[in-house]
Design a protein around this motif. Structure first.
Motif, short mmCIF file in Angstrom:
data_model
loop_
_atom_site.label_atom_id
_atom_site.label_comp_id
_atom_site.label_asym_id
_atom_site.label_seq_id
_atom_site.Cartn_x
_atom_site.Cartn_y
_atom_site.Cartn_z
N SER A 9 0.98 -1.11 0.09
CA SER A 9 -0.02 0.05 -0.08
C SER A 9 0.91 1.10 -0.05
CB SER A 9 -0.93 0.02 1.33
OG SER A 9 -0.26 -0.17 2.35
N THR A 10 2.01 1.06 0.41
CA THR A 10 2.96 2.27 0.58
C THR A 10 4.43 1.66 0.31
OG1 THR A 10 3.61 2.25 2.78
CG2 THR A 10 1.72 3.70 2.31
N LEU A 11 5.30 2.45 -0.48
CA LEU A 11 6.65 2.11 -0.85
C LEU A 11 7.50 3.34 -0.95
CD1 LEU A 11 8.36 0.09 -1.95
CD2 LEU A 11 7.46 0.18 -4.15
N SER A 12 8.40 3.31 -0.03
CA SER A 12 9.43 4.37 -0.15
C SER A 12 10.76 3.98 -0.74
CB SER A 12 9.63 5.04 1.01
OG SER A 12 8.56 5.36 1.52
N GLY A 16 16.96 6.43 -8.17
CA GLY A 16 17.69 5.63 -8.51
C GLY A 16 17.61 4.08 -8.29
N ASP A 17 16.88 3.94 -7.21
CA ASP A 17 16.59 2.37 -7.21
C ASP A 17 15.37 2.03 -7.80
OD1 ASP A 17 17.38 2.29 -3.58
OD2 ASP A 17 18.47 2.39 -5.04
N SER A 18 14.98 0.91 -7.81
CA SER A 18 13.92 0.26 -8.44
C SER A 18 12.70 0.40 -7.69
CB SER A 18 14.19 -1.22 -9.21
OG SER A 18 15.07 -1.01 -10.15
N ALA A 19 11.58 -0.01 -8.09
CA ALA A 19 10.13 -0.02 -7.33
C ALA A 19 9.32 -1.10 -8.17
CB ALA A 19 9.61 1.37 -7.34
N VAL A 20 8.89 -2.01 -7.44
CA VAL A 20 7.79 -3.08 -7.92
C VAL A 20 6.65 -3.03 -7.07
CG1 VAL A 20 7.71 -5.51 -8.32
CG2 VAL A 20 10.10 -4.35 -8.44
N ILE A 21 5.63 -2.99 -7.88
CA ILE A 21 4.16 -2.93 -7.22
C ILE A 21 3.40 -4.25 -8.08
CG2 ILE A 21 1.98 -2.06 -7.11
CD1 ILE A 21 3.54 0.90 -7.52
N PRO A 82 12.58 11.76 -8.30
CA PRO A 82 11.36 12.18 -7.70
C PRO A 82 10.08 12.34 -8.11
CG PRO A 82 13.42 13.19 -7.24
CD PRO A 82 13.64 12.22 -8.39
N GLU A 83 10.03 12.56 -9.57
CA GLU A 83 8.84 12.80 -9.85
C GLU A 83 7.81 11.59 -10.47
OE1 GLU A 83 11.62 13.79 -11.17
OE2 GLU A 83 12.05 13.64 -13.50
N ASP A 84 8.47 10.48 -10.11
CA ASP A 84 7.60 9.25 -10.08
C ASP A 84 6.93 8.96 -8.95
OD1 ASP A 84 10.65 7.21 -11.49
OD2 ASP A 84 8.79 8.18 -12.43
N SER A 85 7.23 9.89 -7.94
CA SER A 85 6.33 9.75 -6.66
C SER A 85 5.04 10.12 -7.03
CB SER A 85 6.56 10.96 -5.69
OG SER A 85 8.15 10.84 -5.20
N ALA A 86 3.81 9.13 -6.65
CA ALA A 86 2.46 9.37 -6.91
C ALA A 86 1.63 7.89 -6.32
CB ALA A 86 2.43 9.36 -8.40
N VAL A 87 0.37 8.06 -6.54
CA VAL A 87 -0.32 6.68 -6.36
C VAL A 87 -0.44 6.03 -7.40
CG1 VAL A 87 -2.36 5.69 -5.36
CG2 VAL A 87 -1.52 7.86 -4.29
N TYR A 88 0.00 4.70 -7.52
CA TYR A 88 -0.36 3.94 -8.73
C TYR A 88 -1.54 2.84 -8.36
CZ TYR A 88 4.22 5.81 -10.24
OH TYR A 88 5.04 6.53 -10.60
N PHE A 89 -2.20 2.86 -9.41
CA PHE A 89 -3.46 1.99 -9.38
C PHE A 89 -3.30 0.70 -10.44
CE2 PHE A 89 -6.14 3.60 -6.37
CZ PHE A 89 -5.79 5.23 -6.59
N CYS A 90 -3.35 -0.41 -10.11
CA CYS A 90 -3.69 -1.52 -11.09
C CYS A 90 -5.20 -1.78 -11.41
CB CYS A 90 -2.69 -2.76 -10.71
SG CYS A 90 -3.33 -3.53 -9.23
N ALA A 91 -5.36 -2.47 -12.55
CA ALA A 91 -6.55 -2.71 -12.78
C ALA A 91 -6.88 -3.99 -13.67
CB ALA A 91 -7.41 -1.43 -13.35
#
Lengths: 111, 114
Positions: A9-12, A16-21, A82-91
């Motif tokens: 639900s939250t990811l910090s 430069g690092d990767s993020a996976v949802i 930093p501009e990737d900061s947001a809420v992401y929704f899958c559907a």
């Protein structure tokens, strides 16, 4: 009923690092899986999608993968900014007419 | 640019009041949707319409009604607003010729029911 679960639900992450949802869906007939990004105070906007006849799709720093057998799909963001900061929704597309959305992941990218 | 617009953008009302949220679009899409967004619950479908004569209930239609006045307009009404209807409401459209149903969202209406 049809359901889409989304984690975390939250990811910090550090810039430069990767993020996976990750998301899972319940309806095996689902054939379309979009991802939406919602910046603070803005409307959700489609950033990438994947169809059921494809296992992976990439667009610059973002990629989606789909495992139909396990009913999982994931969003991968590399070299986060930093501009990737947001809420992401899958559907997931249900039947022929509706999207069922996950509960959202708030991504924070720290400089 | 073709767009989806919503009015009002913000609204504060009192319990028991009737309120209408309006959505207009210049995209020429036949399909229109109303969602509500609550923290931690994502986007949940309230109602959707595939043309002027078509209205369908979504996941959470209780307490809401809709009207599709024209291809370009889709209104959401709360007949007697209650505090747990405080939320961010989004209208969306999609093109029936798009077999994968990409949806385009309006800017949202923030509704507060006191």
């Amino acid at each position: 009923g049809e359901n889409v679960e989304q984690h975390p639900s939250t990811l910090s992450v550090q810039e430069g690092d990767s993020a996976v949802i990750k998301c899972t869906y319940s309806d095996s007939a689902s054939n379309y899986f979009p991802w939406y990004k919602q910046e603070l105070g803005k409307r959700p906007q489609l950033i990438i999608d994947i169809r059921s006849n494809v296992g992976e799709k990439k667009d610059q720093r973002i990629a989606v993968t789909l495992n139909k057998t396990a009913k999982h799909f994931s969003l991968h963001i590399t070299e986060t900014q930093p501009e990737d900061s947001a809420v992401y929704f899958c559907a997931a597309r249900i039947n022929t007419d509706k999207l069922i959305f996950g509960t959202g992941t708030r991504l924070q990218v720290f400089p | 640019d073709a767009d989806v617009t919503q009015t009002p953008r913000n609204r504060i009302t009192k319990t028991g009041k009737r309120i209408m949220l309006e959505c207009s679009q210049t995209k020429g899409h036949d399909r229109m949707y109303w969602y509500r967004q609550d923290p931690g619950l994502g986007l949940r479908l309230i109602y959707y319409s595939f043309d002027v004569k078509d209205i369908n209930k979504g996941e959470i239609s209780d307490g809401y009604s809709v009207s599709r006045q024209a291809q370009a307009k889709f209104s959401l009404s709360l007949e007697s607003a209650i505090p747990n209807q405080t939320a961010l409401y989004f209208c969306a459209t999609s093109d029936p010729l798009d077999s994968y149903n990409e949806q385009f969202f309006g800017p949202g209406t923030r509704l507060t029911v006191l």
